[in-house]
Structures are given as structure tokens and as C-alpha cells.
Design a protein around this motif. Structure first.
Motif, PDB file in Angstrom:
ATOM      1  N   GLY A  54       0.786  -1.217   0.000  1.00 12.03           N
ATOM      2  CA  GLY A  54       0.000   0.000   0.000  1.00 12.03           C
ATOM      3  C   GLY A  54       0.820   1.270   0.000  1.00 12.03           C
ATOM      4  N   LEU A  55       2.128   1.146   0.158  1.00 12.46           N
ATOM      5  CA  LEU A  55       2.970   2.336   0.179  1.00 12.46           C
ATOM      6  C   LEU A  55       3.122   2.903  -1.227  1.00 12.46           C
ATOM      7  N   PRO A  56       3.184   4.228  -1.354  1.00 15.89           N
ATOM      8  CA  PRO A  56       3.271   4.818  -2.692  1.00 15.89           C
ATOM      9  C   PRO A  56       4.652   4.609  -3.310  1.00 15.89           C
ATOM     10  N   PRO A  57       4.711   4.441  -4.636  1.00 17.51           N
ATOM     11  CA  PRO A  57       6.013   4.395  -5.300  1.00 17.51           C
ATOM     12  C   PRO A  57       6.652   5.776  -5.298  1.00 17.51           C
ATOM     13  N   VAL A  58       7.970   5.803  -5.387  1.00 20.39           N
ATOM     14  CA  VAL A  58       8.713   7.061  -5.396  1.00 20.39           C
ATOM     15  C   VAL A  58       9.502   7.144  -6.702  1.00 20.39           C
ATOM     16  N   PHE A  59       9.270   8.203  -7.458  1.00 18.01           N
ATOM     17  CA  PHE A  59       9.994   8.450  -8.714  1.00 18.01           C
ATOM     18  C   PHE A  59      10.980   9.574  -8.457  1.00 18.01           C
ATOM     19  N   MET A  60      12.275   9.322  -8.700  1.00 13.45           N
ATOM     20  CA  MET A  60      13.321  10.269  -8.341  1.00 13.45           C
ATOM     21  C   MET A  60      13.970  10.902  -9.570  1.00 13.45           C
ATOM     22  N   VAL A  61      14.327  12.189  -9.457  1.00 16.84           N
ATOM     23  CA  VAL A  61      14.996  12.925 -10.523  1.00 16.84           C
ATOM     24  C   VAL A  61      16.321  13.452  -9.983  1.00 16.84           C
ATOM     25  N   HIS A  62      17.417  13.026 -10.596  1.00 23.04           N
ATOM     26  CA  HIS A  62      18.746  13.400 -10.102  1.00 23.04           C
ATOM     27  C   HIS A  62      19.142  14.808 -10.537  1.00 23.04           C
ATOM     28  N   GLY A  63      20.302  15.248 -10.059  1.00 27.79           N
ATOM     29  CA  GLY A  63      20.761  16.606 -10.302  1.00 27.79           C
ATOM     30  C   GLY A  63      21.661  16.756 -11.510  1.00 27.79           C
ATOM     31  N   PHE A  64      22.162  17.970 -11.708  1.00 29.56           N
ATOM     32  CA  PHE A  64      22.988  18.334 -12.853  1.00 29.56           C
ATOM     33  C   PHE A  64      24.309  17.559 -12.864  1.00 29.56           C
ATOM     34  N   ARG A  65      24.649  17.036 -14.021  1.00 33.82           N
ATOM     35  CA  ARG A  65      25.871  16.282 -14.296  1.00 33.82           C
ATOM     36  C   ARG A  65      25.911  14.937 -13.602  1.00 33.82           C
ATOM     37  N   GLY A  66      24.849  14.571 -12.889  1.00 35.24           N
ATOM     38  CA  GLY A  66      24.801  13.260 -12.261  1.00 35.24           C
ATOM     39  C   GLY A  66      24.053  12.264 -13.121  1.00 35.24           C
ATOM     40  N   ASP A  67      23.818  11.097 -12.563  1.00 31.62           N
ATOM     41  CA  ASP A  67      22.921  10.114 -13.148  1.00 31.62           C
ATOM     42  C   ASP A  67      22.266   9.362 -11.998  1.00 31.62           C
ATOM     43  N   HIS A  68      21.629   8.225 -12.269  1.00 35.06           N
ATOM     44  CA  HIS A  68      20.855   7.546 -11.227  1.00 35.06           C
ATOM     45  C   HIS A  68      21.710   7.086 -10.055  1.00 35.06           C
ATOM     46  N   HIS A  69      23.023   6.878 -10.281  1.00 37.00           N
ATOM     47  CA  HIS A  69      23.889   6.413  -9.186  1.00 37.00           C
ATOM     48  C   HIS A  69      23.862   7.358  -7.991  1.00 37.00           C
ATOM     49  N   GLY A  70      23.719   8.663  -8.258  1.00 38.95           N
ATOM     50  CA  GLY A  70      23.791   9.632  -7.175  1.00 38.95           C
ATOM     51  C   GLY A  70      22.704   9.491  -6.131  1.00 38.95           C
ATOM     52  N   LEU A  71      21.585   8.878  -6.491  1.00 39.49           N
ATOM     53  CA  LEU A  71      20.465   8.772  -5.556  1.00 39.49           C
ATOM     54  C   LEU A  71      20.362   7.389  -4.921  1.00 39.49           C
ATOM     55  N   LEU A  72      21.312   6.511  -5.182  1.00 40.19           N
ATOM     56  CA  LEU A  72      21.167   5.129  -4.721  1.00 40.19           C
ATOM     57  C   LEU A  72      21.234   4.983  -3.204  1.00 40.19           C
ATOM     58  N   ARG A  73      21.923   5.866  -2.510  1.00 41.48           N
ATOM     59  CA  ARG A  73      21.948   5.747  -1.044  1.00 41.48           C
ATOM     60  C   ARG A  73      20.581   6.088  -0.443  1.00 41.48           C
ATOM     61  N   ILE A  74      19.847   6.999  -1.063  1.00 43.10           N
ATOM     62  CA  ILE A  74      18.483   7.259  -0.593  1.00 43.10           C
ATOM     63  C   ILE A  74      17.576   6.092  -0.974  1.00 43.10           C
ATOM     64  N   VAL A  75      17.789   5.515  -2.162  1.00 41.96           N
ATOM     65  CA  VAL A  75      17.042   4.308  -2.542  1.00 41.96           C
ATOM     66  C   VAL A  75      17.245   3.219  -1.491  1.00 41.96           C
ATOM     67  N   GLU A  76      18.485   3.012  -1.090  1.00 48.49           N
ATOM     68  CA  GLU A  76      18.809   2.009  -0.073  1.00 48.49           C
ATOM     69  C   GLU A  76      18.077   2.283   1.241  1.00 48.49           C
ATOM     70  N   ALA A  77      17.927   3.549   1.562  1.00 48.45           N
ATOM     71  CA  ALA A  77      17.336   3.926   2.842  1.00 48.45           C
ATOM     72  C   ALA A  77      15.807   3.940   2.814  1.00 48.45           C
ATOM     73  N   LEU A  78      15.214   3.616   1.665  1.00 44.38           N
ATOM     74  CA  LEU A  78      13.751   3.522   1.545  1.00 44.38           C
ATOM     75  C   LEU A  78      13.370   2.115   1.093  1.00 44.38           C
ATOM     76  N   PRO A  79      13.766   1.077   1.831  1.00 44.93           N
ATOM     77  CA  PRO A  79      13.591  -0.299   1.353  1.00 44.93           C
ATOM     78  C   PRO A  79      12.142  -0.749   1.219  1.00 44.93           C
ATOM     79  N   ARG A  80      11.216  -0.082   1.912  1.00 46.93           N
ATOM     80  CA  ARG A  80       9.812  -0.511   1.879  1.00 46.93           C
ATOM     81  C   ARG A  80       9.078   0.004   0.641  1.00 46.93           C
TER      82      ARG A  80
END
Length: 314
Positions: A54-80
Motif C-alpha cells: 500500500g505504500l506509494p512508489p517514489v519516482f526520483m529525478v537526479h541533479g545536474f551532471r549526475g545520473d541515477h547512481h547519485g540517488l542510490l543511497r536514498i534508494v537504499e534507505a527507503l527499502p519498503r
């Protein structure tokens, strides 16, 4: 297909990334794009049922000159949560779009991605840094697409005003010079290891040696993963020409601002003003960190996000 786990830049450093993803193709304006789709940690496939279905999905948009790798630590911290993170067009594995890579183009990319991935109105949209400008534009123009908006290190003040103006103008000259030079020296200037490391050293505020090495490794590995010089110059101009403040009063959904006390790009006063401008906003100010919340304090950011969503969905 397996997604990103621990990457080469993180070896011998006390940072572990364990979640894997299905890599989802997206077609936007005839170009091939990619999105990393992380299922909740206790389920076997993206979107499958479980205790946290029942938890909502989260769609993430990274910052300038980055790519998806930059947000992976937050992905890790939202395991549910199911979390989806694309590479922006022209960065990482994203193909360049036809035309200018400005905020409207990137906002259009996000809208198309949400539709192609079958994400509904319960989706939480998260943007970091330049991604906060893109995400807030989508939220203001298409509020029916999302339920909540989360902005991490939001861009709250014009880059060419105030004490940041000299630094921003110097950066613009750097990107202009790289675009004006012949192809080979221009690309070499943009990808200069010395300049990339200098940027990394300025942004990192942590005093933990291992974490600083890991951050520098991340920037070394991914900060120069862009398609061409035009994309970088377009995106840089977009990043300094707009702010979240431009659309703040039009944000009709609940908004969480995860800001940083030592952010060189957005002052505490600027973030407080932004929060007052948004009709339904909460501001969490993280101490002792700057513009790299996603690297230095992902657990604290995730805890704020979980608390915010739990109260909104209770």
C-alpha cells in the motif's frame, strides 16, 4: 535484469549498496531512455504484493551532471518503497533529446516516463538539486500526476544573485569555454579530473575520510558521463536560470523540503522563504551537511521522507 549494486567507485570504502533493479526502457520523443525500477526489498518483483504493497512508489529525478547512481543511497534507505530512478536524457545512459535540454524538455521527459511506466496519481515525485527544479515544474503544471512532492537540496534562490553570483558566472564561463573549443579539448576541459575533484572537494562537508573518498570516487566515476558538450551547456544554463521559487505558489500538493544547513547553493534563509511560499510545505533542515545530502545524510533524508509520507497516508 539485475540493476546497480555496489559499484567500482565504492570498493574499500564503508558504503554498501545492495538493492537491485529491473532496468526499464522508455521511449521519449523517439529517443531511448532507461529507468532503474527497484522493487520493495521484501518482494520479488517490482510492484508485487507484500506487507508494504500500500505504500506509494517514489519516482526520483537526479541533479545536474549526475545520473541515477547519485540517488542510490536514498534508494537504499527507503527499502519498503518501490523506487524508480531514470537517467536524465543526455546523462548517464540517457540518450540526448532532439532540441534544447531545458527545464520544459526535462519536465516533458518526466511526464512521459511516469506514463510509460504506468505510475498513477499515488506516486511521490522526488527531485534533488537541479532535479528539484524539474520536479517542481512537473508538479505545478501537472498536479494530477502525483500525490506528494519531495525536494532534496532544493534550488531556492537565483544562482546569479547574491553571494553565489560570482561563482555561478565563473562556472558559466567554464561551460561556455568548453563549448567554444574544438571537440577534443572541449571535452577534455569538461572531463578534467582536476576540475571534477575540485568541485567534489568544495561540495563535500563530511569529515569522515572514508566517506569523502567514496564521494570523490562517485564524482570521478559518474560526473563526466554525459553525451556531448551541448547537453551539458544547455542543462547548466537551465540549472541557473530557474528556481523552485518560480512555481512555489502553484504547488497544490503536500511538499517536503529536505534542506541543508551548510548548502552553498541554497541558504537557510532562502529555504525558509521557499517553505513559506508553498501553500502546504514542511521544511526539514539537516545540520552539518551541504549540497550532498544524498551522499552524506541519506538515512536522515529517508527518515524525514518516511515520516512525512506516513502522516500523509495514515
Amino acid at each position: 535484469m539485475p540493476g546497480t549494486t555496489a559499484d567500482p567507485a565504492s570498493h574499500a570504502v564503508p558504503v554498501q549498496l545492495s538493492r537491485t533493479a529491473e532496468v526499464r526502457p522508455i521511449t521519449v520523443a523517439g529517443t531511448a531512455q532507461r529507468c532503474w525500477d527497484f522493487a520493495p526489498a521484501d518482494t520479488g518483483a517490482a510492484g508485487s504484493a507484500g506487507d508494504d504493497a500500500g505504500l506509494p512508489p517514489v519516482f526520483m529525478v537526479h541533479g545536474f551532471r549526475g545520473d541515477h547512481h547519485g540517488l542510490l543511497r536514498i534508494v537504499e534507505a527507503l527499502p519498503r518503497h518501490r523506487v524508480l530512478v531514470p537517467d536524465l536524457p543526455g546523462f548517464g545512459e540517457g540518450s540526448p533529446l532532439p532540441g534544447r535540454h531545458d527545464v520544459p524538455a526535462y519536465a516533458g521527459f518526466v511526464r512521459t516516463a511516469l506514463a510509460e511506466l504506468g505510475l498513477g496519481a499515488e506516486t511521490v515525485l522526488l527531485g534533488h538539486s537541479f532535479g528539484s527544479i524539474i520536479a517542481s515544474r512537473v508538479a505545478a503544471e501537472s498536479p494530477e500526476l502525483i500525490s506528494e512532492l519531495v525536494l532534496v537540496n532544493p534550488i531556492c534562490e537565483p544562482a546569479l544573485e547574491g553571494p553565489k553570483a560570482i561563482t555561478s558566472k565563473a562556472a558559466e564561463l567554464y561551460y561556455r569555454a568548453a563549448a567554444a573549443l574544438p571537440e577534443k579539448p572541449g571535452m577534455a576541459l569538461l572531463r578534467s579530473p582536476l576540475i571534477v575533484r575540485g568541485m567534489s572537494m568544495l561540495m563535500a562537508k563530511t569529515r569522515e575520510p572514508g566517506l569523502r573518498r567514496w564521494i570523490h570516487g562517485q564524482h570521478d566515476a559518474y560526473f563526466s558521463a554525459f553525451a556531448n558538450r551541448t547537453v551539458v551547456l544547455d542543462a547548466f544554463r537551465a540549472s541557473i536560470s530557474e528556481t523552485v521559487r518560480d512555481v512555489a505558489a502553484r504547488l497544490s500538493m503536500p511538499v517536503l523540503l529536505v534542506a541543508a544547513e551548510l548548502d552553498d547553493i541554497g541558504s537557510v534563509r532562502g529555504q525558509q522563504h521557499l517553505a513559506r511560499t508553498i501553500p502546504d510545505a514542511e521544511l526539514v533542515m539537516l545540520p552539518g551537511v551541504g549540497h550532498l545530502v544524498h551522499y552524506e545524510k541519506p538515512n536522515e533524508a529517508a527518515a524525514a521522507i518516511e515520516d512525512f509520507l506516513a502522516r500523509r497516508h495514515s
